[in-house]
Design a protein around this motif. Structure first.
Motif, PDB file in Angstrom:
ATOM      1  N   GLY A 162       4.756  96.820  15.295  1.00 35.04           N
ATOM      2  CA  GLY A 162       3.670  97.217  16.512  1.00 35.04           C
ATOM      3  C   GLY A 162       4.384  98.421  17.293  1.00 35.04           C
ATOM      4  N   LYS A 163       5.300  99.308  16.860  1.00 32.38           N
ATOM      5  CA  LYS A 163       5.894 100.438  17.595  1.00 32.38           C
ATOM      6  C   LYS A 163       4.707 101.351  17.928  1.00 32.38           C
ATOM      7  CE  LYS A 163       8.406 101.595  14.147  1.00 32.38           C
ATOM      8  NZ  LYS A 163       8.128 100.349  13.230  1.00 32.38           N
ATOM      9  N   SER A 164       3.821 101.797  17.019  1.00 32.75           N
ATOM     10  CA  SER A 164       2.661 102.675  17.186  1.00 32.75           C
ATOM     11  C   SER A 164       1.754 102.114  18.142  1.00 32.75           C
ATOM     12  CB  SER A 164       2.150 103.141  15.847  1.00 32.75           C
ATOM     13  OG  SER A 164       2.893 103.465  14.942  1.00 32.75           O
ATOM     14  N   THR A 165       1.321 100.764  18.069  1.00 31.58           N
ATOM     15  CA  THR A 165       0.286  99.992  18.814  1.00 31.58           C
ATOM     16  C   THR A 165       0.809 100.210  20.385  1.00 31.58           C
ATOM     17  OG1 THR A 165      -0.163  98.777  17.206  1.00 31.58           O
ATOM     18  CG2 THR A 165      -1.028  97.991  19.392  1.00 31.58           C
ATOM     19  N   GLN A 166       2.193 100.009  20.438  1.00 31.43           N
ATOM     20  CA  GLN A 166       2.693  99.855  21.877  1.00 31.43           C
ATOM     21  C   GLN A 166       2.825 101.462  22.586  1.00 31.43           C
ATOM     22  OE1 GLN A 166       3.031  97.251  23.844  1.00 31.43           O
ATOM     23  NE2 GLN A 166       2.104  95.916  22.184  1.00 31.43           N
TER      24      GLN A 166
HETATM   25  N1  LIG Z   1       1.201  92.142  18.621  1.00 33.61           N
HETATM   26  C1  LIG Z   1       0.686  92.148  17.399  1.00 33.61           C
HETATM   27  N2  LIG Z   1       0.247  91.344  16.975  1.00 33.61           N
HETATM   28  C2  LIG Z   1      -0.334  91.405  15.841  1.00 33.61           C
HETATM   29  N3  LIG Z   1      -0.740  92.342  15.108  1.00 33.61           N
HETATM   30  C3  LIG Z   1      -0.258  93.290  15.915  1.00 33.61           C
HETATM   31  C4  LIG Z   1       0.432  93.378  16.792  1.00 33.61           C
HETATM   32  N4  LIG Z   1       0.634  94.582  17.196  1.00 33.61           N
HETATM   33  C5  LIG Z   1       0.367  95.770  16.107  1.00 33.61           C
HETATM   34  N5  LIG Z   1      -0.380  94.843  15.297  1.00 33.61           N
HETATM   35  C6  LIG Z   1      -1.207  95.189  14.007  1.00 33.61           C
HETATM   36  O1  LIG Z   1      -0.149  95.428  13.033  1.00 33.61           O
HETATM   37  C7  LIG Z   1      -0.051  96.483  12.228  1.00 33.61           C
HETATM   38  C8  LIG Z   1       1.252  97.263  12.434  1.00 33.61           C
HETATM   39  O2  LIG Z   1       0.970  97.735  13.892  1.00 33.61           O
HETATM   40  P1  LIG Z   1       1.701  99.258  14.058  1.00 33.61           P
HETATM   41  O3  LIG Z   1       1.256 100.150  13.142  1.00 33.61           O
HETATM   42  O4  LIG Z   1       1.689  99.352  15.612  1.00 33.61           O
HETATM   43  O5  LIG Z   1       3.260  98.923  13.838  1.00 33.61           O
HETATM   44  P2  LIG Z   1       4.351  99.977  13.480  1.00 33.61           P
HETATM   45  O6  LIG Z   1       5.956  99.357  14.151  1.00 33.61           O
HETATM   46  O7  LIG Z   1       4.077 101.259  14.197  1.00 33.61           O
HETATM   47  O8  LIG Z   1       4.410 100.015  12.037  1.00 33.61           O
HETATM   48  P3  LIG Z   1       5.187 100.911  10.920  1.00 33.61           P
HETATM   49  O9  LIG Z   1       6.508 100.558  10.671  1.00 33.61           O
HETATM   50  O10 LIG Z   1       4.381 100.889   9.736  1.00 33.61           O
HETATM   51  O11 LIG Z   1       4.857 102.314  11.595  1.00 33.61           O
HETATM   52  C9  LIG Z   1      -1.414  97.295  12.843  1.00 33.61           C
HETATM   53  O12 LIG Z   1      -2.659  96.749  11.884  1.00 33.61           O
HETATM   54  C10 LIG Z   1      -1.636  96.441  14.054  1.00 33.61           C
HETATM   55  O13 LIG Z   1      -3.033  96.668  14.569  1.00 33.61           O
END
Ligand SMILES: Nc1ncnc2c1ncn2[C@@H]1O[C@H](COP(=O)(O)OP(=O)(O)OP(=O)(O)O)[C@@H](O)[C@H]1O
Ligand SMILES: [Mg+2]
Length: 216
Positions: free
Chosen positions: A27-31
């Motif tokens: 969830g890095k990009s989401t946060q």
């Molecule tokens: N807290 C959460 N609970 C459930 N699903 C989530 C949560 N946060 C993010 N997601 C979903 O999980 C997926 C991965 O999230 P995200 O892309 O933010 O992660 P990331 O750490 O950036 O991943 P990557 O390592 O692939 O870049 C996305 O589909 C997102 O919508």
């Protein structure tokens, strides 16, 4: 006589450098997006970066690092390419933004190299960190958010795995344990958040930590 490398002082900078760390799909990009929106509401100027990438050269390096056609890339070449991409984005994007007083939110930084290449690839945490500190002229984040999640949950969220995401679950477990160790060793820099919560709950905790630790 043995001389130690002298890094320029990085303490005096008008901006804030906040990095986001964790395994795949935590969830890095989401946060980063949620925090960016909050900070913009507060009137802050926000710059975001993702690793590897963020400059034309670093994006070219990203294509080598994550491309599924480079399965034979050696571990040390991998470590040096991450450091090279980081050097370029720090010099061309992060340093100027911090000097201008922006808040820089980085999607991964050197802790990822220490966890993936240093610990999980067994290249040595101290060596990999030293390489990165040299590459970035000693730029250390003001705050690092580690999103902690069971890798089986994180990997299940990943759609099309890249070269690193395709590694065995055993590797991703090593990475998670490495991050926990790194965060434990530097509690004053790290905020560890349980990333199995809802995006909104995680975002609240990150924001609260930032408010209490940085005078933003
Ligand atoms: N807290 C959460 N609970 C459930 N699903 C989530 C949560 N946060 C993010 N997601 C979903 O999980 C997926 C991965 O999230 P995200 O892309 O933010 O992660 P990331 O750490 O950036 O991943 P990557 O390592 O692939 O870049 C996305 O589909 C997102 O919508
Ligand atoms: Mg992401």
């Amino acid at each position: 006589m043995n001389t130690l490398p002298v890094l320029p002082s990085r303490t005096a900078r008008p901006g804030y450098f906040i990095t986001f760390e964790g395994g795949e799909g935590v969830g890095k990009s989401t946060q980063i997006q949620l925090l960016k929106e909050k900070l913009i509401e507060l009137g802050k100027h926000v710059v975001t970066t993702r690793e590897p990438g963020g400059t034309p050269a670093a994006e070219a390096i990203r294509a080598v690092l994550l491309g599924n056609q480079y399965q034979d890339l050696s571990d040390r070449a991998e470590a040096m390419l991450f450091a090279a991409a980081r050097a370029d984005v720090v010099a061309n994007v992060v340093d100027p933004a911090l000097a201008a007083g922006s808040v820089v939110l980085a999607d991964r930084y050197f802790d990822s190299s220490v966890a993936y290449q240093g610990y999980a690839r067994n290249l040595g945490a101290a060596e990999v960190k030293a390489l990165s500190l040299w590459a970035t002229r000693g730029l250390i984040p003001d705050l690092t958010v580690f999103l902690d999640l069971d890798p089986t949950v994180g990997m299940a969220r990943v759609d099309q795995p890249d070269r690193l995401e395709s590694l065995a679950m055993e590797f991703h477990i090593k990475v998670r344990n490495a991050f926990l160790d790194i965060a434990n060793n530097e509690p004053e820099r790290f905020v560890v958040v349980d990333a199995s919560q809802s995006p909104a709950a995680i975002s609240e905790q990150i924001y609260a930590a930032i408010k209490s630790r940085l005078s933003l």
